[in-house]
Scaffold this motif. Structure first.
Motif, PDB file in Angstrom:
ATOM      1  N   ARG A 191     -27.766  -9.562 -46.492  1.00 61.98           N
ATOM      2  CA  ARG A 191     -29.089  -9.059 -46.882  1.00 61.98           C
ATOM      3  C   ARG A 191     -29.387  -7.689 -46.300  1.00 61.98           C
ATOM      4  N   GLY A 192     -28.340  -7.029 -45.765  1.00 58.45           N
ATOM      5  CA  GLY A 192     -28.489  -5.636 -45.377  1.00 58.45           C
ATOM      6  C   GLY A 192     -28.790  -5.370 -43.926  1.00 58.45           C
ATOM      7  N   ILE A 193     -28.582  -6.356 -43.050  1.00 58.32           N
ATOM      8  CA  ILE A 193     -28.839  -6.188 -41.617  1.00 58.32           C
ATOM      9  C   ILE A 193     -27.574  -6.539 -40.835  1.00 58.32           C
ATOM     10  N   PHE A 194     -27.157  -5.660 -39.926  1.00 58.03           N
ATOM     11  CA  PHE A 194     -26.022  -5.982 -39.062  1.00 58.03           C
ATOM     12  C   PHE A 194     -26.514  -6.160 -37.638  1.00 58.03           C
ATOM     13  N   LEU A 195     -26.185  -7.318 -37.061  1.00 63.13           N
ATOM     14  CA  LEU A 195     -26.480  -7.602 -35.662  1.00 63.13           C
ATOM     15  C   LEU A 195     -25.346  -8.437 -35.099  1.00 63.13           C
ATOM     16  N   ASN A 196     -25.428  -8.791 -33.845  1.00 63.71           N
ATOM     17  CA  ASN A 196     -24.339  -9.515 -33.198  1.00 63.71           C
ATOM     18  C   ASN A 196     -24.556 -11.020 -33.280  1.00 63.71           C
ATOM     19  N   SER A 197     -23.594 -11.727 -33.857  1.00 64.09           N
ATOM     20  CA  SER A 197     -23.601 -13.194 -33.826  1.00 64.09           C
ATOM     21  C   SER A 197     -22.729 -13.616 -32.649  1.00 64.09           C
ATOM     22  N   VAL A 198     -23.351 -14.170 -31.618  1.00 61.73           N
ATOM     23  CA  VAL A 198     -22.695 -14.388 -30.327  1.00 61.73           C
ATOM     24  C   VAL A 198     -22.439 -15.878 -30.113  1.00 61.73           C
ATOM     25  N   THR A 199     -21.197 -16.218 -29.817  1.00 65.01           N
ATOM     26  CA  THR A 199     -20.811 -17.611 -29.618  1.00 65.01           C
ATOM     27  C   THR A 199     -20.111 -17.784 -28.265  1.00 65.01           C
ATOM     28  N   TYR A 200     -19.822 -19.042 -27.936  1.00 66.47           N
ATOM     29  CA  TYR A 200     -19.050 -19.355 -26.736  1.00 66.47           C
ATOM     30  C   TYR A 200     -17.696 -18.627 -26.800  1.00 66.47           C
TER      31      TYR A 200
ATOM     32  N   ILE B   8     -33.207  -8.776 -28.002  1.00 65.69           N
ATOM     33  CA  ILE B   8     -34.011  -9.868 -28.549  1.00 65.69           C
ATOM     34  C   ILE B   8     -33.051 -10.897 -29.138  1.00 65.69           C
ATOM     35  N   SER B   9     -32.976 -12.061 -28.514  1.00 60.01           N
ATOM     36  CA  SER B   9     -31.973 -13.059 -28.898  1.00 60.01           C
ATOM     37  C   SER B   9     -32.618 -14.281 -29.529  1.00 60.01           C
ATOM     38  N   VAL B  10     -32.184 -14.574 -30.747  1.00 60.34           N
ATOM     39  CA  VAL B  10     -32.669 -15.732 -31.499  1.00 60.34           C
ATOM     40  C   VAL B  10     -31.630 -16.842 -31.390  1.00 60.34           C
ATOM     41  N   ILE B  11     -32.028 -17.981 -30.867  1.00 61.50           N
ATOM     42  CA  ILE B  11     -31.107 -19.088 -30.624  1.00 61.50           C
ATOM     43  C   ILE B  11     -30.785 -19.793 -31.948  1.00 61.50           C
ATOM     44  N   THR B  12     -29.493 -19.943 -32.215  1.00 60.50           N
ATOM     45  CA  THR B  12     -29.064 -20.553 -33.476  1.00 60.50           C
ATOM     46  C   THR B  12     -28.335 -21.881 -33.283  1.00 60.50           C
ATOM     47  N   GLY B  13     -27.675 -22.075 -32.127  1.00 51.27           N
ATOM     48  CA  GLY B  13     -27.014 -23.363 -31.893  1.00 51.27           C
ATOM     49  C   GLY B  13     -25.505 -23.256 -31.865  1.00 51.27           C
ATOM     50  N   ASP B  14     -24.825 -24.110 -32.629  1.00 52.93           N
ATOM     51  CA  ASP B  14     -23.368 -24.181 -32.548  1.00 52.93           C
ATOM     52  C   ASP B  14     -22.700 -22.958 -33.183  1.00 52.93           C
ATOM     53  N   ASP B  15     -21.393 -22.848 -32.965  1.00 51.34           N
ATOM     54  CA  ASP B  15     -20.640 -21.675 -33.402  1.00 51.34           C
ATOM     55  C   ASP B  15     -20.719 -21.451 -34.909  1.00 51.34           C
ATOM     56  N   LEU B  16     -20.494 -22.503 -35.673  1.00 57.12           N
ATOM     57  CA  LEU B  16     -20.458 -22.373 -37.122  1.00 57.12           C
ATOM     58  C   LEU B  16     -21.811 -21.925 -37.665  1.00 57.12           C
ATOM     59  N   ARG B  17     -22.849 -22.548 -37.201  1.00 58.11           N
ATOM     60  CA  ARG B  17     -24.203 -22.184 -37.631  1.00 58.11           C
ATOM     61  C   ARG B  17     -24.506 -20.718 -37.270  1.00 58.11           C
ATOM     62  N   THR B  18     -24.073 -20.311 -36.084  1.00 57.64           N
ATOM     63  CA  THR B  18     -24.332 -18.950 -35.628  1.00 57.64           C
ATOM     64  C   THR B  18     -23.606 -17.924 -36.481  1.00 57.64           C
ATOM     65  N   LEU B  19     -22.326 -18.154 -36.737  1.00 54.44           N
ATOM     66  CA  LEU B  19     -21.554 -17.200 -37.529  1.00 54.44           C
ATOM     67  C   LEU B  19     -22.024 -17.157 -38.984  1.00 54.44           C
ATOM     68  N   MET B  20     -22.395 -18.302 -39.525  1.00 52.90           N
ATOM     69  CA  MET B  20     -22.925 -18.325 -40.893  1.00 52.90           C
ATOM     70  C   MET B  20     -24.261 -17.592 -40.962  1.00 52.90           C
ATOM     71  N   ALA B  21     -25.084 -17.746 -39.925  1.00 51.61           N
ATOM     72  CA  ALA B  21     -26.369 -17.040 -39.889  1.00 51.61           C
ATOM     73  C   ALA B  21     -26.144 -15.533 -39.850  1.00 51.61           C
ATOM     74  N   GLY B  22     -25.184 -15.099 -39.025  1.00 47.28           N
ATOM     75  CA  GLY B  22     -24.875 -13.672 -38.955  1.00 47.28           C
ATOM     76  C   GLY B  22     -24.401 -13.123 -40.279  1.00 47.28           C
ATOM     77  N   ARG B  23     -23.615 -13.930 -40.997  1.00 49.74           N
ATOM     78  CA  ARG B  23     -23.120 -13.493 -42.302  1.00 49.74           C
ATOM     79  C   ARG B  23     -24.258 -13.409 -43.317  1.00 49.74           C
ATOM     80  N   LYS B  24     -25.166 -14.378 -43.311  1.00 49.31           N
ATOM     81  CA  LYS B  24     -26.299 -14.355 -44.240  1.00 49.31           C
ATOM     82  C   LYS B  24     -27.187 -13.137 -43.996  1.00 49.31           C
ATOM     83  N   VAL B  25     -27.405 -12.826 -42.722  1.00 46.31           N
ATOM     84  CA  VAL B  25     -28.210 -11.649 -42.384  1.00 46.31           C
ATOM     85  C   VAL B  25     -27.509 -10.377 -42.874  1.00 46.31           C
ATOM     86  N   PHE B  26     -26.206 -10.312 -42.679  1.00 44.30           N
ATOM     87  CA  PHE B  26     -25.434  -9.146 -43.116  1.00 44.30           C
ATOM     88  C   PHE B  26     -25.498  -8.974 -44.629  1.00 44.30           C
TER      89      PHE B  26
END
Length: 461
Positions: free
Chosen positions: A387-396, A367-385
Motif C-alpha cells: 500500500r505504498g509504505i516501507f517500514l521494518n518488520s522485526v522478528t525474533y 514507534i513500534s506496533v506489536i504484531t505477534g508471531d513471525d508470520l503475522r509480522t512479516l505478512m503485515a509488513g508486506r501488506k503495508v508495503f
C-alpha cells in the motif's frame, strides 16, 4: 590489470545481485562446503526460506533502494514512503552537509591517511572536542560505528575473571557480541531487567566481583522509550557498578542542543561510559565513546578497534561537523520539537485505532506496533508495503519470541500528508487482521509449517 572500458560499461549495466537464496552448495565436498551446508540446515535458516517462499517470495529483507527523494524512495522498483530510516532530523539530503563534505575533500583529500595511533587530521580532533562539550564529557574518541566502538571498549576494560557484566534484556545485540569477547577472557555475563529497579539493585549488591558494569541502551532501538537512567545511575553509584550507555538513537533527538540522554538528564561522567552514533539522529557517519580524560587516553592505547583500523574519511568528518552545527542550533531545536509532536500524533492515532503500541505515551521517533508471531509480522509488513509504505518488520531474535513488531522510524521532515497516509494504511491493516478470512489463512500457513519443515518447533509457527 585495469578492466577495459567495455568491461566497465558492462559492469555499470549489470543488475546488482542482492537476493538471498540460501541454497546448499552442490557438487563439491570441501571442508568449507560441509560447514556451510550444515549451517543452512539449521531450523532458523529453514524458517527464513519458508517465509520467503510463502510471501511470494519478497519478504522485505535485504531489499535494494535505487532512488531517494527525501522521504520517498524507489525500493525494489516500487515508489514508497520511507518510514524505515533512522535519519530522525531529516538531514540526509541537506545541501549544507553536501557542501561541507566537498570542502573537506578538497582540503584533506579522500583518504584518512593512516591509523590514528600515528596521526590524526585536525578536523577529527575538532569533532571529538565538539562532541565532548555537547554531551558534557572531558574527552571523546571517534570510531567508525557503534558496534566497532563496543568491540574496542568492552574487551579493553572488562575482560578479567574478577568482572561481572550485567546486560539489559533490551540491550542492542552489538553490546552482547562485544561482551562475549570479554566473557571469553574470563568475565561473567548476566542478563538483567533494567526497568526492575529493585531486582537490579539486589543483583548489583549481591555480586562478589571486584568490577561490575551494566550495559544499557539510552533509547531502546526497538521499544522506542528511554529507561529510567537517573535512577539506574544512582543505583550504580550506591553499589559500586559502572554505568555504560549506548545512546546510538538519542544523539540529536534529546537534550536542549541534541546531546542525547547525557544532556537531557545532565548525567555525571564520574562513573559513566557513553557511546553514541552520528549515523542516526544527525544523519552523518561515525560513532564515539565519551568519558573522563583518563578513560579516553587509556582507550587510545588499548582499544584494538581504534588502533588497528582506518578512521573516518576527511569529507565524512566535515559532514558530521556541519550536521552537529545544525543540530545544536535553533533550527535543530525546532526540528526536535516538530519530531516529538509528530511522534505523539502518530502514537495517539494508532492507540485510538486499537493497535498495541510500545511506550504509547513516549515522544521518540521510534514507534513500534506489536504484531505477534513471525508470520503475522512479516505478512503485515508486506501488506503495508503493497500500500505504498516501507517500514521494518522485526522478528525474533531482534525481539523476544512472539513479540514481533512493525517499527516506524519517524523523520522530522515527514509531511503530515505522508503521516496521514501511514495512519490510513494502519487503519486498513487493523481491519485486515480482524477478518475471519485472513485468520483462517494464517492458521493454514502455521499448520503447513508445522507439518512441512521437519516438524521443527519454529518460533511463531
Amino acid at each position: 590489470m585495469l578492466p577495459t572500458n567495455n568491461k566497465c560499461e558492462a559492469m555499470k549495466k549489470k543488475t546488482p545481485d542482492h537476493k538471498i537464496e540460501l541454497n546448499k552448495i552442490k557438487n563439491c565436498n570441501s571442508p568449507l562446503t560441509q560447514i556451510v551446508n550444515e549451517q543452512l540446515d539449521k531450523p532458523y535458516i529453514k524458517r527464513i526460506k519458508y517465509f520467503a517462499k510463502i510471501l511470494d517470495p519478497f519478504h522485505l529483507k535485504n531489499t535494494m533502494t535505487s532512488e531517494v527523494n527525501e522521504r520517498e524512495i524507489v525500493l525494489e522498483g516500487k515508489n514508497v514512503i520511507n518510514f524505515s530510516s533512522a535519519n530522525y532530523l531529516g538531514l540526509d539530503q541537506d545541501e549544507r552537509i553536501y557542501k561541507a563534505g566537498l570542502e573537506g575533500a578538497e582540503k584533506y583529500g579522500n583518504h584518512s591517511g593512516c591509523s590514528r595511533m600515528f596521526s590524526s587530521q585536525e578536523n577529527i580532533l575538532r569533532l571529538e572536542t565538539i562532541i565532548s562539550d555537547l554531551v558534557g564529557a572531558e574527552k571523546t574518541l571517534i570510531h567508525a560505528n557503534v558496534s566497532h566502538t563496543h568491540t574496542g571498549v568492552i574487551p579493553s576494560l572488562f575482560s578479567s575473571d574478577d568482572t561481572e557484566i550485567f546486560i539489559d534484556r533490551y540491550a542492542h545485540t552489538s553490546l552482547y557480541m562485544a561482551s562475549l569477547q570479554a566473557k571469553a577472557k574470563g568475565a561473567i555475563l548476566t542478563r538483567v531487567d533494567c526497568e526492575n529497579l529493585k531486582e537490579l539493585e539486589e543483583k548489583f549488591s549481591n555480586s562478589t566481583k571486584k568490577t561490575k558494569v551494566v550495559l544499557i541502551d539510552g533509547l531502546y532501538s526497538m521499544q522506542g522509550h528511554i529507561p529510567p537512567l537517573l535512577e539506574i545511575q544512582k543505583i550504580c553509584n550506591d553499589t559500586g557498578t559502572i554505568l555504560y550507555i549506548d545512546d546510538a538513537h538519542g544523539l540529536g533527538i534529546y537534550g536542549e542542543q541534541g546531546g542525547g540522554v547525557a544532556e537531557l538528564f545532565n548525567l555525571s561522567f564520574d562513573n559513566l561510559i557513553l557511546v553514541g552514533s552520528l549515523q542516526k539522529g544527525v544523519g552523518a557517519f561515525g560513532a564515539f565513546v565519551s568519558g573522563s580524560s583518563s578513560l579516553i587516553d587509556f582507550l587510545r592505547v588499548t582499544s584494538k578497534s581504534y588502533i588497528f583500523s582506518g578512521t573516518l574519511q576527511p569529507h565524512v568528518v566535515e559532514g558530521a561537523l556541519k550536521a552537529l552545527e545544525i543540530s545544536m542550533s535553533d533550527e535543530g531545536k525546532r526540528l526536535r520539537e516538530t519530531l516529538h509532536a509528530k511522534s505523539r500524533y502518530i502514537r495517539d492515532s494508532l492507540v485510538r485505532m486499537g493497535h498495541r503500541v510500545h511506550a504509547p505515551l513516549c515522544d521518540s521517533p521510534i514507534i513500534s506496533v506489536i504484531t505477534g508471531d513471525d508470520l503475522r509480522t512479516l505478512m503485515a509488513g508486506r501488506k503495508v508495503f503493497d500500500r505504498g509504505i516501507f517500514l521494518n518488520s522485526v522478528t525474533y531474535p531482534a525481539v523476544p519470541m512472539n513479540e514481533g513488531l512493525l517499527r516506524i522510524s519517524l523523520n522530522s521532515n515527514h509531511s503530515m500528508e505522508q503521516i496521514d497516509k501511514l495512519l490510513e494504511v494502519f487503519k486498513e491493516l487493523k481491519k485486515d487482521f480482524e477478518s475471519p478470512k485472513l485468520k483462517q489463512k494464517l492458521t493454514h500457513f502455521k499448520e503447513v509449517a508445522k507439518a512441512g519443515i521437519l516438524k521443527e518447533n519454529y518460533n511463531g509457527l
